[in-house]
Design a protein around this motif. Structure first.
Motif, mmCIF file in Angstrom:
data_model
loop_
_atom_site.group_PDB
_atom_site.id
_atom_site.type_symbol
_atom_site.label_atom_id
_atom_site.label_comp_id
_atom_site.label_asym_id
_atom_site.label_seq_id
_atom_site.Cartn_x
_atom_site.Cartn_y
_atom_site.Cartn_z
ATOM 1 N N LEU A 81 -8.417 10.619 16.997
ATOM 2 C CA LEU A 81 -7.086 10.644 16.369
ATOM 3 C C LEU A 81 -7.170 11.392 15.042
ATOM 4 O O LEU A 81 -6.469 12.368 14.824
ATOM 5 N N LYS A 82 -8.097 10.927 14.164
ATOM 6 C CA LYS A 82 -8.191 11.547 12.836
ATOM 7 C C LYS A 82 -8.524 13.043 12.953
ATOM 8 O O LYS A 82 -7.969 13.868 12.210
ATOM 9 N N ASP A 83 -9.385 13.407 13.892
ATOM 10 C CA ASP A 83 -9.704 14.833 14.078
ATOM 11 C C ASP A 83 -8.444 15.621 14.400
ATOM 12 O O ASP A 83 -8.259 16.748 13.929
ATOM 13 N N ASN A 84 -7.571 15.016 15.220
ATOM 14 C CA ASN A 84 -6.318 15.700 15.569
ATOM 15 C C ASN A 84 -5.418 15.850 14.347
ATOM 16 O O ASN A 84 -4.716 16.850 14.198
ATOM 17 N N VAL A 85 -5.447 14.839 13.472
ATOM 18 C CA VAL A 85 -4.638 14.925 12.250
ATOM 19 C C VAL A 85 -5.150 16.087 11.397
ATOM 20 O O VAL A 85 -4.367 16.913 10.899
ATOM 21 N N ASP A 86 -6.489 16.168 11.251
ATOM 22 C CA ASP A 86 -7.070 17.269 10.461
ATOM 23 C C ASP A 86 -6.621 18.616 11.027
ATOM 24 O O ASP A 86 -6.217 19.522 10.294
ATOM 25 N N GLU A 87 -6.688 18.693 12.350
ATOM 26 C CA GLU A 87 -6.320 19.948 13.013
ATOM 27 C C GLU A 87 -4.827 20.246 12.828
ATOM 28 O O GLU A 87 -4.435 21.386 12.581
ATOM 29 N N ALA A 88 -4.023 19.201 12.933
ATOM 30 C CA ALA A 88 -2.566 19.377 12.760
ATOM 31 C C ALA A 88 -2.263 19.900 11.362
ATOM 32 O O ALA A 88 -1.451 20.820 11.185
ATOM 33 N N LEU A 89 -2.943 19.345 10.353
ATOM 34 C CA LEU A 89 -2.688 19.781 8.970
ATOM 35 C C LEU A 89 -3.163 21.217 8.773
ATOM 36 O O LEU A 89 -2.515 22.012 8.093
ATOM 37 N N VAL A 114 0.862 -1.205 0.000
ATOM 38 C CA VAL A 114 0.000 0.000 0.000
ATOM 39 C C VAL A 114 0.892 1.246 0.000
ATOM 40 O O VAL A 114 0.688 2.183 -0.784
ATOM 41 N N LEU A 115 1.899 1.241 0.867
ATOM 42 C CA LEU A 115 2.782 2.419 0.939
ATOM 43 C C LEU A 115 3.434 2.663 -0.421
ATOM 44 O O LEU A 115 3.475 3.792 -0.915
ATOM 45 N N LYS A 116 3.907 1.568 -1.034
ATOM 46 C CA LYS A 116 4.558 1.729 -2.344
ATOM 47 C C LYS A 116 3.577 2.272 -3.376
ATOM 48 O O LYS A 116 3.916 3.131 -4.187
ATOM 49 N N SER A 117 2.318 1.767 -3.308
ATOM 50 C CA SER A 117 1.317 2.213 -4.297
ATOM 51 C C SER A 117 1.019 3.704 -4.140
ATOM 52 O O SER A 117 0.534 4.349 -5.055
ATOM 53 N N LEU A 118 1.325 4.238 -2.959
ATOM 54 C CA LEU A 118 1.099 5.675 -2.738
ATOM 55 C C LEU A 118 2.376 6.473 -2.990
ATOM 56 O O LEU A 118 2.463 7.649 -2.646
ATOM 57 N N GLY A 119 3.359 5.813 -3.547
ATOM 58 C CA GLY A 119 4.581 6.513 -3.955
ATOM 59 C C GLY A 119 5.626 6.646 -2.859
ATOM 60 O O GLY A 119 6.609 7.367 -3.027
ATOM 61 N N VAL A 120 5.438 5.965 -1.730
ATOM 62 C CA VAL A 120 6.434 6.077 -0.651
ATOM 63 C C VAL A 120 7.677 5.272 -1.040
ATOM 64 O O VAL A 120 7.574 4.123 -1.459
ATOM 65 N N GLN A 121 8.828 5.911 -0.891
ATOM 66 C CA GLN A 121 10.079 5.263 -1.290
ATOM 67 C C GLN A 121 11.077 5.267 -0.151
ATOM 68 O O GLN A 121 10.885 5.961 0.853
ATOM 69 N N LYS A 122 12.157 4.549 -0.383
ATOM 70 C CA LYS A 122 13.247 4.510 0.594
ATOM 71 C C LYS A 122 13.643 5.938 1.001
ATOM 72 O O LYS A 122 13.847 6.787 0.134
ATOM 73 N N GLY A 123 13.750 6.172 2.294
ATOM 74 C CA GLY A 123 14.186 7.489 2.794
ATOM 75 C C GLY A 123 13.051 8.462 3.053
ATOM 76 O O GLY A 123 13.228 9.445 3.770
ATOM 77 N N ASP A 124 11.853 8.187 2.482
ATOM 78 C CA ASP A 124 10.702 9.078 2.751
ATOM 79 C C ASP A 124 10.279 8.918 4.203
ATOM 80 O O ASP A 124 10.416 7.848 4.788
ATOM 81 N N ARG A 125 9.717 9.980 4.766
ATOM 82 C CA ARG A 125 9.251 9.911 6.145
ATOM 83 C C ARG A 125 7.747 9.660 6.201
ATOM 84 O O ARG A 125 6.985 10.265 5.443
ATOM 85 N N VAL A 126 7.370 8.753 7.091
ATOM 86 C CA VAL A 126 5.960 8.402 7.283
ATOM 87 C C VAL A 126 5.619 8.613 8.753
ATOM 88 O O VAL A 126 6.287 8.075 9.633
ATOM 89 N N MET A 127 4.583 9.425 9.024
ATOM 90 C CA MET A 127 4.158 9.609 10.417
ATOM 91 C C MET A 127 3.170 8.505 10.768
ATOM 92 O O MET A 127 2.273 8.200 9.967
ATOM 93 N N ILE A 128 3.327 7.960 11.952
ATOM 94 C CA ILE A 128 2.380 6.946 12.431
ATOM 95 C C ILE A 128 1.736 7.499 13.699
ATOM 96 O O ILE A 128 2.426 7.791 14.674
ATOM 97 N N TYR A 129 0.435 7.683 13.635
ATOM 98 C CA TYR A 129 -0.320 8.248 14.776
ATOM 99 C C TYR A 129 -1.459 7.276 15.034
ATOM 100 O O TYR A 129 -2.599 7.504 14.639
#
Ligand code: PRX
Length: 662
Positions: free
Chosen positions: A206-214, A131-146
């Protein structure tokens, strides 16, 4: 950096040597074996670490270099070797025929248990990685996990590792503002979250906090938010930008070739509080970090194939990284992952779970032990004696000093005087345990983390870097680099260098930031607390500056100073002295403003940072040059008589005002 407040408080001299019937099979069966390992490290430091790295990890490309100190303190370990952390945690066990072994015994907040085998976890991780690859995530990219404590949380971390993406997990109790800071600092391209988290019978956003963070801005790097549905709570959804995780997983293959990364490739960034400025992104490597996560499972926890291991830490903290996500899996263990809290549905939850899962190694924090001790004194029915805890063989303590009373209660009532307690001293920066007893070997002393692990060259020095005598307090340092040490502060090499390798100590000693002393008779270490402005509240690390900045960002606050004071349950509690931009409030009004400020700090940082005490004053105690005298504030917070010299104070009368609790 100051050592003049560090004095010996040591009065403890009881030693306990539980006679365990498994010492013959223990990784370190006795003190002679411990000493032999220490000698091996002292005689051939690189050879020692190279041997451990070969024995503990499976390398895709074997390394030929061990330690590279040419650009000290930017050390490199095993630099020409390649490996993959998720391969080491999953595939190698499946390939060795252990695919049907249970990797995770997940227990949800409401008590449902899900068993996940190594084969099943591997296919979950592969699907997530695809899934991550299908979204274009590559080696060295940063992914936040919340994410909450969950199978998905561990899966997401492992999936990042599988494709060489760098994860940065943010504790679910941190606020939108804290999340925003971390997104901006890492430049993350993806956030993985859940609709809500279930904790103690409540659903929290959690998701509400993500919306607010963005919405707080500067998050242009984020291309998508992946949402796992946990509670079916109502959330807003931006089509095309927010994506449901489950249907994406369903479409993916369960095969995903691991990306073989260099040993020094960053595995993750984890933010932690410093004494100044914003939290720093502690950057860890793949090879050195994973080596120590694996080796300490064997040495400190003596992990064996039939053990059921349970570390209660959240994946949002370093303990959850090393002793939930990476260590137990790399060691091929069965572990419990728990979504909930120790006091729900009541304060016997931990004991009930140890009984029902037949947990053999239990690792938790002193704050939990103190709280559960207190609960069981108030309510007999939640006392551990009501449960069958005979499966336990080793117990751990981590994150803060464990006071001898709590140690004794844990030892007697949970471990039945049968189980060694491994009091593990370490830090976000050290990647794994640094000073801890070896459970079958080291005689235990309540309140002392005893001796360094083999290969860890800890020492106690004065402010010029010279060793102090046993029995004298000083600065805890590590004299030689070790594989699992942090590699950098993300995006801030200067802060890494000056913060951890101060020139005053010669520029190569790692400065832990804790005061320590060694007992005269036993040479055991006692950690005496931070030497800087870092607080430890329930094992959670917070900078006084962070809390002060949050307070002064409130429109009513002119100035604030924050100190810690001892607390029976949380170890340390936050006490804030606040000057308002208005007249001094009294009575109900003062209580109302204090409540508002507490909630404000909760929103800015997270509930753990809410000050327990707030005191208002017309000013703060300052020297004539304007420096706040924090030592006086500490005495006031503790309710002590002020014995310090106050003659240099600009405004001595202010002390009386600040002594008034609300
Ligand atoms: O002050 C020490 C305390 O926690 C700090 C590290 O906090 P953090 O990076 O959040 O990592 C916590 C989990 C490893 C240390 O500088 N600390 C940690 N463990 C102990 C401890 N103090 C005394 N005894 C311990 N066992």
């Amino acid at each position: 950096m100051t050592t003049n407040t560090i004095q010996s408080t040591a009065t403890e001299n009881r030693l306990f040597t539980p006679s365990v019937n498994w010492s013959a099979t223990a990784a370190i069966p006795d003190m002679a074996a411990y000493k032999a390992l220490c000698d091996e490290a002292a005689n051939d430091y690189e050879g020692f670490w190279a041997r451990l790295a070969r024995e503990n990890l499976t390398w895709h490309t074997p390394f030929t270099q061990v330690l590279d100190e040419s650009n000290a303190p930017f050390y490199q370990w095993f630099a020409d070797g390649r490996l993959n952390a998720s391969y080491n945690c999953l595939d190698r066990h499946v390939e060795a025929g252990r695919g049907d072994k249970v990797a995770i015994r997940f227990e949800s907040d409401n008590g449902e248990v899900t068993l996940v085998t190594y084969s099943n976890l591997l296919s979950r991780v592969n699907k997530m990685a695809n899934v991550l690859k299908s979204l274009g995530v590559q080696k060295g990219d940063r992914v936040m996990i919340y994410l909450p404590m969950s199978i998905e949380g561990v899966t997401a971390m492992q999936a990042c590792a599988r494709i060489g993406a760098i994860h940065s997990v943010v504790f679910g109790g941190f606020s939108a503002k804290a999340l925003n800071d971390r997104i901006v600092d890492t430049g993350a391209s993806l956030i993985i979250t859940a609709d809500e988290q279930a904790r103690g019978g409540k659903n929290l956003p959690l998701k509400d906090n993500v919306d607010e963070a963005l919405a707080l801005g500067d998050c242009e790097s984020v291309r998508h938010v992946l949402v796992n549905i946990r509670t079916h709570g109502s959330i807003s959804f931006r089509e095309g930008f927010d994506l449901h995780l489950e249907p994406l997983l369903a479409r993916q293959s369960d095969q995903c070739e691991p990306v073989w990364v260099e040993a020094e490739h960053p595995l993750f960034i984890l933010y932690t509080s410093g004494s100044t400025g914003t939290p720093k992104g502690v950057q860890h490597s793949t090879g050195g970090y994973l080596l120590w996560a694996t080796q300490t499972m064997k040495w400190t926890f003596d992990i064996k194939p039939n053990d059921v291991f349970w570390c209660t830490a959240d994946i949002g903290w370093i303990t959850g990284h090393t002793y939930v996500c990476y260590g137990p899996l790399s060691a091929g263990a069965t572990q419990i992952v728990f979504e909930g809290i120790p006091t729900y549905p009541n304060a016997s939850r931990f004991w009930k779970m140890i009984e029902s899962h037949r947990c053999s190694i239990f690792h938790t924090a002193p704050t939990a032990i103190r709280a559960l001790n207190k609960s069981s004194e108030m309510d007999e029915s939640v006392h551990p004696k009501n449960f069958d805890l005979s499966s336990l063989r080793i117990m751990g303590s981590v994150g803060e000093p464990i006071n001898p009373e709590a140690w004794m209660w844990y030892y007697k009532n949970v471990g039945g005087e049968r189980c060694p307690i491994v009091d593990t001293f370490w830090q976000t920066e050290t990647g794994g345990n640094m000073i801890a007893p070896m459970p079958a070997a080291t005689p235990l002393m309540p309140g002392s983390c005893t001796m360094p692990l083999p290969g860890i060259m800890t020492a106690i020095v004065d402010e010029t870097g010279h060793d102090v005598e046993n029995g004298q307090g000083g600065l805890l340092v590590v004299k030689r680099p070790w594989p699992s040490m942090l590699r950098n502060v993300w995006g801030n090499p200067q802060r890494y260098k000056s913060g951890y390798f101060p020139e005053e100590l010669g520029g190569t000693y790692y400065l832990a930031g804790d005061g320590a002393m060694r007992y005269v008779d036993t040479t055991y270490f006692q950690i005496m607390g931070r030497i800087d402005d870092i607080l430890n509240v329930s094992g959670h690390r917070l900078g006084t500056m962070e809390v002060e900045s949050a307070l002064v960002s409130h429109h009513l606050v002119a100035e604030a100073a924050v100190v810690g004071r001892p607390d029976d349950v949380s170890g340390e509690a936050i006490c804030a002295f606040v000057v308002l931009k208005r007249t001094l409030p009294k009575g109900a009004e003062a209580l109302e403003i204090a409540k508002e400020l507490r909630n404000w700090v909760g929103q800015e940082i997270g509930p753990i940072a809410k000050p327990k005490d707030i005191r208002f004053g017309d000013n703060l105690p300052k020297t004539r040059s304007g420096k706040i005298m924090r030592r006086l504030l500490r005495s006031i917070a503790k309710g002590e008589e002020i014995s310090q010299d106050t003659s240099t104070l600009e405004n001595p009368a202010i002390l009386e005002q600040l002594k008034q609790a609300l």
